[in-house]
Design a protein around this motif. Sequence first.
Motif, PDB file in Angstrom:
ATOM      1  N   GLN A   1       0.864  -1.180   0.000  1.00  0.00           N
ATOM      2  CA  GLN A   1       0.000   0.000   0.000  1.00  0.00           C
ATOM      3  C   GLN A   1       0.899   1.228   0.000  1.00  0.00           C
ATOM      4  O   GLN A   1       1.760   1.373   0.863  1.00  0.00           O
ATOM      5  N   PHE A   2       0.708   2.089  -0.985  1.00  0.00           N
ATOM      6  CA  PHE A   2       1.523   3.295  -1.064  1.00  0.00           C
ATOM      7  C   PHE A   2       0.636   4.497  -1.333  1.00  0.00           C
ATOM      8  O   PHE A   2      -0.236   4.470  -2.208  1.00  0.00           O
ATOM      9  N   SER A   3       0.877   5.543  -0.580  1.00  0.00           N
ATOM     10  CA  SER A   3       0.297   6.861  -0.805  1.00  0.00           C
ATOM     11  C   SER A   3       1.415   7.862  -0.561  1.00  0.00           C
ATOM     12  O   SER A   3       2.196   7.698   0.371  1.00  0.00           O
ATOM     13  N   GLY A   4       1.512   8.856  -1.399  1.00  0.00           N
ATOM     14  CA  GLY A   4       2.528   9.878  -1.173  1.00  0.00           C
ATOM     15  C   GLY A   4       2.841  10.685  -2.411  1.00  0.00           C
ATOM     16  O   GLY A   4       2.248  10.512  -3.479  1.00  0.00           O
ATOM     17  N   TYR A   5       3.806  11.577  -2.238  1.00  0.00           N
ATOM     18  CA  TYR A   5       4.286  12.462  -3.289  1.00  0.00           C
ATOM     19  C   TYR A   5       5.720  12.045  -3.598  1.00  0.00           C
ATOM     20  O   TYR A   5       6.521  11.889  -2.677  1.00  0.00           O
ATOM     21  N   LEU A   6       6.034  11.890  -4.869  1.00  0.00           N
ATOM     22  CA  LEU A   6       7.396  11.546  -5.273  1.00  0.00           C
ATOM     23  C   LEU A   6       7.881  12.517  -6.339  1.00  0.00           C
ATOM     24  O   LEU A   6       7.143  12.815  -7.293  1.00  0.00           O
ATOM     25  N   THR A   7       9.124  12.979  -6.194  1.00  0.00           N
ATOM     26  CA  THR A   7       9.760  13.749  -7.254  1.00  0.00           C
ATOM     27  C   THR A   7      10.409  12.745  -8.195  1.00  0.00           C
ATOM     28  O   THR A   7      11.273  11.968  -7.785  1.00  0.00           O
ATOM     29  N   ILE A   8       9.978  12.766  -9.430  1.00  0.00           N
ATOM     30  CA  ILE A   8      10.411  11.781 -10.420  1.00  0.00           C
ATOM     31  C   ILE A   8      11.493  12.386 -11.308  1.00  0.00           C
ATOM     32  O   ILE A   8      11.301  13.436 -11.917  1.00  0.00           O
ATOM     33  N   PHE A   9      12.623  11.687 -11.377  1.00  0.00           N
ATOM     34  CA  PHE A   9      13.750  12.155 -12.183  1.00  0.00           C
ATOM     35  C   PHE A   9      13.764  11.520 -13.568  1.00  0.00           C
ATOM     36  O   PHE A   9      14.374  12.043 -14.486  1.00  0.00           O
ATOM     37  N   GLY A  10      13.135  10.364 -13.710  1.00  0.00           N
ATOM     38  CA  GLY A  10      13.110   9.689 -15.001  1.00  0.00           C
ATOM     39  C   GLY A  10      12.010   8.655 -15.043  1.00  0.00           C
ATOM     40  O   GLY A  10      11.526   8.200 -14.006  1.00  0.00           O
ATOM     41  N   ILE A  11      11.596   8.316 -16.265  1.00  0.00           N
ATOM     42  CA  ILE A  11      10.630   7.239 -16.452  1.00  0.00           C
ATOM     43  C   ILE A  11      11.193   6.243 -17.457  1.00  0.00           C
ATOM     44  O   ILE A  11      12.036   6.577 -18.290  1.00  0.00           O
ATOM     45  N   LEU A  12      10.719   5.025 -17.345  1.00  0.00           N
ATOM     46  CA  LEU A  12      11.054   3.962 -18.288  1.00  0.00           C
ATOM     47  C   LEU A  12       9.745   3.430 -18.839  1.00  0.00           C
ATOM     48  O   LEU A  12       8.784   3.245 -18.093  1.00  0.00           O
ATOM     49  N   THR A  13       9.691   3.156 -20.129  1.00  0.00           N
ATOM     50  CA  THR A  13       8.481   2.611 -20.728  1.00  0.00           C
ATOM     51  C   THR A  13       8.808   1.336 -21.490  1.00  0.00           C
ATOM     52  O   THR A  13       9.813   1.269 -22.188  1.00  0.00           O
TER      53      THR A  13
ATOM     54  N   LEU B   1       5.294   8.085 -29.593  1.00  0.00           N
ATOM     55  CA  LEU B   1       5.988   9.376 -29.686  1.00  0.00           C
ATOM     56  C   LEU B   1       5.680  10.243 -28.463  1.00  0.00           C
ATOM     57  O   LEU B   1       6.578  10.880 -27.908  1.00  0.00           O
ATOM     58  N   ALA B   2       4.426  10.248 -28.020  1.00  0.00           N
ATOM     59  CA  ALA B   2       4.048  11.047 -26.845  1.00  0.00           C
ATOM     60  C   ALA B   2       4.803  10.566 -25.604  1.00  0.00           C
ATOM     61  O   ALA B   2       5.256  11.375 -24.795  1.00  0.00           O
ATOM     62  N   LEU B   3       4.972   9.249 -25.459  1.00  0.00           N
ATOM     63  CA  LEU B   3       5.722   8.716 -24.308  1.00  0.00           C
ATOM     64  C   LEU B   3       7.209   9.034 -24.407  1.00  0.00           C
ATOM     65  O   LEU B   3       7.860   9.307 -23.405  1.00  0.00           O
ATOM     66  N   GLU B   4       7.758   9.011 -25.611  1.00  0.00           N
ATOM     67  CA  GLU B   4       9.163   9.395 -25.795  1.00  0.00           C
ATOM     68  C   GLU B   4       9.359  10.860 -25.422  1.00  0.00           C
ATOM     69  O   GLU B   4      10.345  11.220 -24.771  1.00  0.00           O
ATOM     70  N   GLN B   5       8.426  11.715 -25.812  1.00  0.00           N
ATOM     71  CA  GLN B   5       8.505  13.132 -25.458  1.00  0.00           C
ATOM     72  C   GLN B   5       8.357  13.334 -23.954  1.00  0.00           C
ATOM     73  O   GLN B   5       9.023  14.174 -23.362  1.00  0.00           O
ATOM     74  N   LEU B   6       7.484  12.527 -23.342  1.00  0.00           N
ATOM     75  CA  LEU B   6       7.308  12.599 -21.897  1.00  0.00           C
ATOM     76  C   LEU B   6       8.591  12.194 -21.176  1.00  0.00           C
ATOM     77  O   LEU B   6       9.001  12.849 -20.225  1.00  0.00           O
ATOM     78  N   THR B   7       9.231  11.135 -21.650  1.00  0.00           N
ATOM     79  CA  THR B   7      10.509  10.692 -21.068  1.00  0.00           C
ATOM     80  C   THR B   7      11.528  11.820 -21.104  1.00  0.00           C
ATOM     81  O   THR B   7      12.206  12.093 -20.108  1.00  0.00           O
ATOM     82  N   SER B   8      11.610  12.492 -22.222  1.00  0.00           N
ATOM     83  CA  SER B   8      12.546  13.605 -22.378  1.00  0.00           C
ATOM     84  C   SER B   8      12.184  14.770 -21.457  1.00  0.00           C
ATOM     85  O   SER B   8      13.059  15.354 -20.806  1.00  0.00           O
ATOM     86  N   ALA B   9      10.916  15.096 -21.373  1.00  0.00           N
ATOM     87  CA  ALA B   9      10.477  16.214 -20.524  1.00  0.00           C
ATOM     88  C   ALA B   9      10.743  15.936 -19.049  1.00  0.00           C
ATOM     89  O   ALA B   9      11.194  16.825 -18.317  1.00  0.00           O
ATOM     90  N   VAL B  10      10.499  14.704 -18.605  1.00  0.00           N
ATOM     91  CA  VAL B  10      10.760  14.360 -17.204  1.00  0.00           C
ATOM     92  C   VAL B  10      12.253  14.463 -16.906  1.00  0.00           C
ATOM     93  O   VAL B  10      12.658  14.989 -15.873  1.00  0.00           O
ATOM     94  N   ALA B  11      13.091  13.964 -17.828  1.00  0.00           N
ATOM     95  CA  ALA B  11      14.542  14.022 -17.630  1.00  0.00           C
ATOM     96  C   ALA B  11      15.025  15.473 -17.561  1.00  0.00           C
ATOM     97  O   ALA B  11      15.963  15.787 -16.824  1.00  0.00           O
ATOM     98  N   GLN B  12      14.382  16.338 -18.303  1.00  0.00           N
ATOM     99  CA  GLN B  12      14.797  17.738 -18.339  1.00  0.00           C
ATOM    100  C   GLN B  12      14.277  18.538 -17.154  1.00  0.00           C
ATOM    101  O   GLN B  12      14.989  19.390 -16.614  1.00  0.00           O
ATOM    102  N   HIS B  13      13.034  18.300 -16.710  1.00  0.00           N
ATOM    103  CA  HIS B  13      12.399  19.151 -15.709  1.00  0.00           C
ATOM    104  C   HIS B  13      12.110  18.479 -14.370  1.00  0.00           C
ATOM    105  O   HIS B  13      11.754  19.168 -13.426  1.00  0.00           O
ATOM    106  N   THR B  14      12.198  17.154 -14.275  1.00  0.00           N
ATOM    107  CA  THR B  14      11.652  16.316 -13.199  1.00  0.00           C
ATOM    108  C   THR B  14      10.124  16.436 -13.215  1.00  0.00           C
ATOM    109  O   THR B  14       9.553  17.190 -14.014  1.00  0.00           O
TER     110      THR B  14
END
Length: 167
Positions: free
Chosen positions: A34-46, A61-74
């Motif tokens: 069971q998990f509830s909380g806030y996490l700062t995400i530095f990267g995603i894997l798909t 393509l949308a997921l690839e762009q999301l991966t890039s955006a997360v890596a750039q901004h968290t």
Amino acid sequence: MIEEDISSNFIYSAAEFFEVHYAHMNVQTDCPFQFSGYLTIFGILTVLRKHPLLPDNELKLALEQLTSAVAQHTALLIVEHNTITSFKVNNIERITLLERAAGSRGLKLTEFAVGVNDAIAPFIDYSVNSQMNEGISGVHVALGDGSSGYHIDFLCPGAVFSPAPPL
């Protein structure tokens, strides 16, 4: 498991067995955490294990762009009782994309794992969709099973835990 899982020499992690068991074999069963909380995400894997007959290149393509955006901004991931309720990247809500990509389990978590490898921290590039990134010290959570939709890992290095207050 699928044929490619057993056709070559490869050792899967305990997390992989957990994902296979709960995300593939017991689709309707709640996960044993069971998990509830806030996490700062530095990267995603798909990962998409079973490719559909008609590929959705727009979603890929949308997921690839999301991966890039997360890596750039968290990003900020909010989870309530194992269900993702918000995923903001650069203050833009992206939960609709996650729900579209995740498949039959929707926004419910399929994985909670703890990484312990401090040594790889200097080598991590969160813009690269590398499974090695999962081992970094911290936690990662995931949604999706990789078959009915994407399996998406959310990497949170250096996470600090605090227990929930008593009810």
